[in-house]
Design a protein around this motif. Structure first.
Motif, PDB file in Angstrom:
ATOM      1  N   THR A 201       0.818  -1.213   0.000  1.00  0.00           N
ATOM      2  CA  THR A 201       0.000   0.000   0.000  1.00  0.00           C
ATOM      3  C   THR A 201       0.855   1.269   0.000  1.00  0.00           C
ATOM      4  O   THR A 201       0.312   2.378  -0.003  1.00  0.00           O
ATOM      5  N   VAL A 202       2.174   1.121   0.004  1.00  0.00           N
ATOM      6  CA  VAL A 202       3.063   2.283  -0.031  1.00  0.00           C
ATOM      7  C   VAL A 202       3.102   2.837  -1.455  1.00  0.00           C
ATOM      8  O   VAL A 202       3.392   2.104  -2.410  1.00  0.00           O
ATOM      9  N   ALA A 203       2.802   4.105  -1.626  1.00  0.00           N
ATOM     10  CA  ALA A 203       2.795   4.714  -2.958  1.00  0.00           C
ATOM     11  C   ALA A 203       4.201   4.720  -3.544  1.00  0.00           C
ATOM     12  O   ALA A 203       5.193   4.805  -2.820  1.00  0.00           O
ATOM     13  N   GLY A 204       4.270   4.620  -4.862  1.00  0.00           N
ATOM     14  CA  GLY A 204       5.558   4.694  -5.537  1.00  0.00           C
ATOM     15  C   GLY A 204       6.255   3.359  -5.693  1.00  0.00           C
ATOM     16  O   GLY A 204       7.316   3.277  -6.312  1.00  0.00           O
ATOM     17  N   PHE A 205       5.682   2.285  -5.125  1.00  0.00           N
ATOM     18  CA  PHE A 205       6.273   0.953  -5.257  1.00  0.00           C
ATOM     19  C   PHE A 205       5.567   0.176  -6.352  1.00  0.00           C
ATOM     20  O   PHE A 205       4.442   0.493  -6.745  1.00  0.00           O
ATOM     21  N   ASP A 206       6.233  -0.880  -6.843  1.00  0.00           N
ATOM     22  CA  ASP A 206       5.571  -1.810  -7.736  1.00  0.00           C
ATOM     23  C   ASP A 206       4.464  -2.530  -6.977  1.00  0.00           C
ATOM     24  O   ASP A 206       4.420  -2.529  -5.741  1.00  0.00           O
ATOM     25  N   ALA A 207       3.571  -3.189  -7.724  1.00  0.00           N
ATOM     26  CA  ALA A 207       2.451  -3.884  -7.093  1.00  0.00           C
ATOM     27  C   ALA A 207       2.929  -4.977  -6.142  1.00  0.00           C
ATOM     28  O   ALA A 207       2.260  -5.278  -5.149  1.00  0.00           O
ATOM     29  N   ASP A 208       4.080  -5.566  -6.440  1.00  0.00           N
ATOM     30  CA  ASP A 208       4.606  -6.626  -5.591  1.00  0.00           C
ATOM     31  C   ASP A 208       6.047  -6.285  -5.213  1.00  0.00           C
ATOM     32  O   ASP A 208       6.988  -6.712  -5.874  1.00  0.00           O
ATOM     33  N   PRO A 209       6.256  -5.494  -4.149  1.00  0.00           N
ATOM     34  CA  PRO A 209       7.614  -5.093  -3.763  1.00  0.00           C
ATOM     35  C   PRO A 209       8.470  -6.315  -3.450  1.00  0.00           C
ATOM     36  O   PRO A 209       7.957  -7.331  -2.969  1.00  0.00           O
ATOM     37  N   PRO A 210       9.771  -6.262  -3.712  1.00  0.00           N
ATOM     38  CA  PRO A 210      10.646  -7.392  -3.419  1.00  0.00           C
ATOM     39  C   PRO A 210      10.671  -7.696  -1.921  1.00  0.00           C
ATOM     40  O   PRO A 210      10.443  -6.807  -1.090  1.00  0.00           O
ATOM     41  N   PRO A 211      10.933  -8.950  -1.553  1.00  0.00           N
ATOM     42  CA  PRO A 211      10.890  -9.344  -0.135  1.00  0.00           C
ATOM     43  C   PRO A 211      11.760  -8.496   0.776  1.00  0.00           C
ATOM     44  O   PRO A 211      11.344  -8.154   1.889  1.00  0.00           O
ATOM     45  N   GLU A 212      12.969  -8.144   0.331  1.00  0.00           N
ATOM     46  CA  GLU A 212      13.845  -7.347   1.189  1.00  0.00           C
ATOM     47  C   GLU A 212      13.253  -5.973   1.451  1.00  0.00           C
ATOM     48  O   GLU A 212      13.363  -5.435   2.565  1.00  0.00           O
ATOM     49  N   LEU A 213      12.613  -5.393   0.450  1.00  0.00           N
ATOM     50  CA  LEU A 213      11.984  -4.090   0.636  1.00  0.00           C
ATOM     51  C   LEU A 213      10.819  -4.194   1.613  1.00  0.00           C
ATOM     52  O   LEU A 213      10.635  -3.331   2.478  1.00  0.00           O
ATOM     53  N   ARG A 214      10.035  -5.261   1.493  1.00  0.00           N
ATOM     54  CA  ARG A 214       8.923  -5.460   2.427  1.00  0.00           C
ATOM     55  C   ARG A 214       9.443  -5.595   3.851  1.00  0.00           C
ATOM     56  O   ARG A 214       8.871  -5.033   4.795  1.00  0.00           O
ATOM     57  N   ARG A 215      10.542  -6.326   4.020  1.00  0.00           N
ATOM     58  CA  ARG A 215      11.119  -6.510   5.350  1.00  0.00           C
ATOM     59  C   ARG A 215      11.579  -5.165   5.921  1.00  0.00           C
ATOM     60  O   ARG A 215      11.339  -4.856   7.086  1.00  0.00           O
TER      61      ARG A 215
END
Length: 230
Positions: A201-215
């Motif tokens: 739900t963070v604006a500016g990210f791809d629909a499926d952020p990479p796992p490290e970014l999510r962490r």
């Protein structure tokens, strides 16, 4: 890394190249040494992260590295387009009582008088952005990308919490103008924390952020909420 090890065994030159790339990236992620070519991004300066050391006092108020004074004369800050942002100023507090101005790229020592003037102008004509959290994830292999996430408490023409984020095709972090990124505004910190706990739900990210970014986003949320990060 396991794939790199396997390839390195089969092709030694690749192993040496990867080792060099990883070592170079480790330095680049902190210092930012390449030019992005954008008037609203700057590299070549140490990217501040809001650490307590290096604060500058203005009439008893401490401003830490990473805080920003944003001025956009004649335009509501969040209505400003890139042309208006370029015509305005974004002055970033750096360590050692220095400031860096976007988009001009001017770096200089700042006195308390200088910062008082910046504070007064930004309060009247823009935003004072107090950095609460900043993180950056670099994908350096394959489709190189840099993901930046900033959280500010703002004062001035709008008071609240600003979550600014970006996703761009570069493996070099930059010193960024927060309003040039995708912005989400919240009345309080809880809204930003909840959004970071759900990185999609963070604006500016791809629909499926990479796992490290999510962490990393969830770690930011934990720190902002006062919890312990894994």
């Amino acid at each position: 890394m396991s794939l790199a090890a396997t390839l390195g065994e089969r092709w030694p030159p690749l192993s040496a190249t990867l080792d060099e790339r990883i070592a170079t990236l480790g330095q680049t992620r902190w210092d930012g040494t390449a030019d992005t070519g954008s008037p609203l991004h700057a590299t070549g300066v140490r990217i501040p992260t809001g650490e307590a050391s290096g604060t500058i006092s203005v009439d008893g108020r401490a401003f830490a590295p990473g805080d920003r004074f944003v001025t956009v004369p004649g335009v509501a800050p969040f209505a400003a387009d890139r042309e208006a942002l370029t015509a305005g100023r974004c002055v970033v507090v750096l360590p050692d009582a220095c400031v860096y101005e976007l988009p001009t790229g001017r770096r200089e020592r700042a006195s308390e008088t200088d910062l008082r003037s910046l504070l007064e102008t930004a309060t009247a004509e823009g935003l004072v952005c107090r950095l609460l959290e900043r993180d950056c994830h670099v994908e350096a292999v394959g489709d190189e990308r840099t993901h930046s996430v900033h959280v500010y408490r703002t004062e001035g023409q709008w008071s609240g919490v600003l979550l600014a984020s970006d996703n761009r095709p570069s493996a070099t972090p930059a010193l960024e103008h927060p309003l040039a990124l995708s912005c989400q505004r919240f009345d309080g910190l809880d809204g930003a924390v909840e959004t970071l706990r759900r990185p999609r739900t963070v604006a500016g990210f791809d629909a499926d952020p990479p796992p490290e970014l999510r962490r990393r986003c969830r770690q930011m949320a934990d720190r902002l909420a006062g919890g312990d990060s894994p």
